[in-house]
Design a protein around this motif. Sequence first.
Motif, PDB file in Angstrom:
ATOM      1  N   UNK A 280       0.931  -1.196  -0.052  1.00 20.44           N
ATOM      2  CA  UNK A 280       0.038   0.058  -0.057  1.00 20.44           C
ATOM      3  C   UNK A 280       0.908   1.437  -0.037  1.00 20.44           C
ATOM      4  N   UNK A 281       1.861   1.291   0.903  1.00 21.52           N
ATOM      5  CA  UNK A 281       2.847   2.413   0.905  1.00 21.52           C
ATOM      6  C   UNK A 281       3.408   2.841  -0.617  1.00 21.52           C
ATOM      7  N   UNK A 282       3.951   1.732  -1.230  1.00 23.47           N
ATOM      8  CA  UNK A 282       4.561   1.794  -2.419  1.00 23.47           C
ATOM      9  C   UNK A 282       3.699   2.463  -3.538  1.00 23.47           C
ATOM     10  N   UNK A 283       2.387   1.924  -3.565  1.00 21.64           N
ATOM     11  CA  UNK A 283       1.472   2.140  -4.523  1.00 21.64           C
ATOM     12  C   UNK A 283       0.991   3.567  -4.248  1.00 21.64           C
ATOM     13  N   UNK A 284       0.692   3.804  -2.962  1.00 25.52           N
ATOM     14  CA  UNK A 284       0.186   5.276  -2.829  1.00 25.52           C
ATOM     15  C   UNK A 284       1.278   6.181  -3.083  1.00 25.52           C
ATOM     16  N   UNK A 285       2.395   5.994  -3.025  1.00 24.12           N
ATOM     17  CA  UNK A 285       3.415   7.143  -3.165  1.00 24.12           C
ATOM     18  C   UNK A 285       3.489   7.087  -4.950  1.00 24.12           C
ATOM     19  N   UNK A 286       3.435   5.741  -5.587  1.00 20.69           N
ATOM     20  CA  UNK A 286       3.381   6.223  -7.035  1.00 20.69           C
ATOM     21  C   UNK A 286       2.112   6.815  -7.510  1.00 20.69           C
ATOM     22  N   UNK A 287       1.114   6.640  -6.756  1.00 21.31           N
ATOM     23  CA  UNK A 287      -0.275   7.355  -7.045  1.00 21.31           C
ATOM     24  C   UNK A 287      -0.009   8.855  -7.174  1.00 21.31           C
ATOM     25  N   UNK A 288       0.770   9.345  -5.949  1.00 22.04           N
ATOM     26  CA  UNK A 288       0.804  10.528  -5.471  1.00 22.04           C
ATOM     27  C   UNK A 288       1.652  11.232  -6.783  1.00 22.04           C
ATOM     28  N   UNK A 289       2.904  10.468  -6.919  1.00 25.97           N
ATOM     29  CA  UNK A 289       3.770  11.316  -8.120  1.00 25.97           C
ATOM     30  C   UNK A 289       3.178  11.003  -9.454  1.00 25.97           C
ATOM     31  N   UNK A 290       2.379  10.106  -9.443  1.00 28.36           N
ATOM     32  CA  UNK A 290       1.646   9.984 -11.110  1.00 28.36           C
ATOM     33  C   UNK A 290       0.725  11.292 -11.271  1.00 28.36           C
ATOM     34  N   UNK A 291      -0.180  11.774  -9.920  1.00 23.48           N
ATOM     35  CA  UNK A 291      -0.653  12.895 -10.236  1.00 23.48           C
ATOM     36  C   UNK A 291       0.322  14.262 -10.542  1.00 23.48           C
ATOM     37  N   UNK A 292       1.283  14.092  -9.723  1.00 26.93           N
ATOM     38  CA  UNK A 292       2.150  15.528  -9.837  1.00 26.93           C
ATOM     39  C   UNK A 292       2.855  15.291 -11.246  1.00 26.93           C
ATOM     40  N   UNK A 293       3.281  14.302 -11.645  1.00 29.42           N
ATOM     41  CA  UNK A 293       3.852  14.297 -13.116  1.00 29.42           C
ATOM     42  C   UNK A 293       2.848  14.446 -14.130  1.00 29.42           C
ATOM     43  N   UNK A 294       1.664  14.217 -13.976  1.00 31.83           N
ATOM     44  CA  UNK A 294       0.448  14.329 -14.722  1.00 31.83           C
ATOM     45  C   UNK A 294       0.306  15.918 -14.945  1.00 31.83           C
ATOM     46  N   UNK A 295       0.531  16.501 -14.024  1.00 35.02           N
ATOM     47  CA  UNK A 295       0.284  18.251 -13.969  1.00 35.02           C
ATOM     48  C   UNK A 295       1.653  18.856 -14.108  1.00 35.02           C
ATOM     49  N   UNK A 296       2.785  18.328 -14.539  1.00 34.00           N
ATOM     50  CA  UNK A 296       3.964  18.944 -15.116  1.00 34.00           C
ATOM     51  C   UNK A 296       5.094  19.302 -13.655  1.00 34.00           C
ATOM     52  N   UNK A 297       4.883  18.357 -12.780  1.00 38.78           N
ATOM     53  CA  UNK A 297       5.888  18.444 -11.567  1.00 38.78           C
ATOM     54  C   UNK A 297       6.791  17.413 -11.636  1.00 38.78           C
ATOM     55  N   UNK A 298       7.758  17.295 -10.635  1.00 35.19           N
ATOM     56  CA  UNK A 298       8.670  16.224 -10.695  1.00 35.19           C
ATOM     57  C   UNK A 298       8.435  15.303  -9.552  1.00 35.19           C
ATOM     58  N   UNK A 299       8.891  14.150  -9.779  1.00 32.54           N
ATOM     59  CA  UNK A 299       8.840  13.054  -8.475  1.00 32.54           C
ATOM     60  C   UNK A 299       8.906  13.846  -7.209  1.00 32.54           C
ATOM     61  N   UNK A 300       7.951  13.509  -6.420  1.00 27.35           N
ATOM     62  CA  UNK A 300       8.558  14.066  -4.756  1.00 27.35           C
ATOM     63  C   UNK A 300       8.906  12.711  -4.024  1.00 27.35           C
ATOM     64  N   UNK A 301      10.173  12.843  -3.891  1.00 24.81           N
ATOM     65  CA  UNK A 301      10.703  11.694  -3.179  1.00 24.81           C
ATOM     66  C   UNK A 301      11.190  12.052  -1.780  1.00 24.81           C
ATOM     67  N   UNK A 302      10.811  11.102  -0.742  1.00 27.43           N
ATOM     68  CA  UNK A 302      11.029  11.272   0.501  1.00 27.43           C
ATOM     69  C   UNK A 302      12.624  10.704   0.681  1.00 27.43           C
ATOM     70  N   UNK A 303      13.358  11.659   1.295  1.00 30.18           N
ATOM     71  CA  UNK A 303      14.671  11.139   1.597  1.00 30.18           C
ATOM     72  C   UNK A 303      14.869  10.070   2.223  1.00 30.18           C
TER      73      UNK A 303
END
Length: 349
Positions: A280-303
């Motif tokens: 669930x954690x990995x998939x939810x982060x991928x969904x979040x970043x999919x939305x960001x990429x869809x709108x022209x942002x970069x992948x938001x990576x938690x250090x």
Amino acid sequence: MKTLLKKARELKNLKTREVAQLLGIDQALISKFESGSRKPTKDQVTKLAKLLEIDLETIMVSWLKEKIIHEIGQDEFALKALRAAEEEIKLNSILPVKKVSTLLQKILDEIDFIKSKLKTFSQIKTSSITQALEVEYTFCSNWMEGNTLSLEETDLVINEGQTISGKSMREHLEAINHQEAIEFIKNRIQNNEALLEKEIVSLHSIILRGILPKEAGQYRAVAITIKDKSFNPCDPAAIPQEVEALFNWYEGNKNKIHPIILAATVKERFLTIHPFINGNGKVSRLIMNSILLQHGYLVASIKADNDNRNLYYQALKGAITKENKDDFILFVAQIEKQSLEHYIETVSQ
């Protein structure tokens, strides 16, 4: 509702013409409301409730019920549609669109200013940097879940196909699968395909491919207990409807809410549903970043360090348990800003 209106009028010892005069409504309409041959408007229902001293909730529920039955009551898919509508109505009540804080708005404005600079760089110059950031994201996301591959080792596994001595096959597959999931998302964005419930199942299938094959792409069929008693994942039978309602909400709000808020909210709500046994954690982060990429942002990576991981889980817990959703949105905004700043700095060298 017709009986409710007539009884209330009679209890007030009012004639239909008197009600009509007091409300400025044609007498014939009042009679039709009471016979059921005509439905009042919402405004008329409110006025009738006030005049006849009918509990507003009682009459509104009756009015809405009759309106729904009138529209879909005889359709063969009516009950299924009602269940889907119920989940979406619940979701919309949980996810109200509200005014953002001054601090969050300030960061969102800064993010959008930095993002505007991305257009000034050529694709040729940025492609290698983007690839490196995606590998870093894979490393960080897997590290969050206990994978012990280093960033350099993750790069070798993904881009060179190397096997790292002393590391398990599962850890190798986690790196390969996660990178494939990123490509899956990028391809869908390139083809302008919507993010739907079935794509989430596909993402989960990719993430667990060769690792937990019996679970890959399958919603959990049993209830689960989380150590934190304040978090109660939804009933397994409701998972498909909950996930569908979530992405219906996303479709309805994707052009109304700032993409950072949108991405953080969808991720948090997805984890509240907790549709899978694992991943669930990995998939939810991928969904979040999919939305960001869809709108022209970069992948938001938690250090990949303990401080950032603790901040992430603390903010996420507050959002899931409804104690404080703003902190998690702020956290996502901050890591997106860091990603943008790092990208600009790197590509400018």
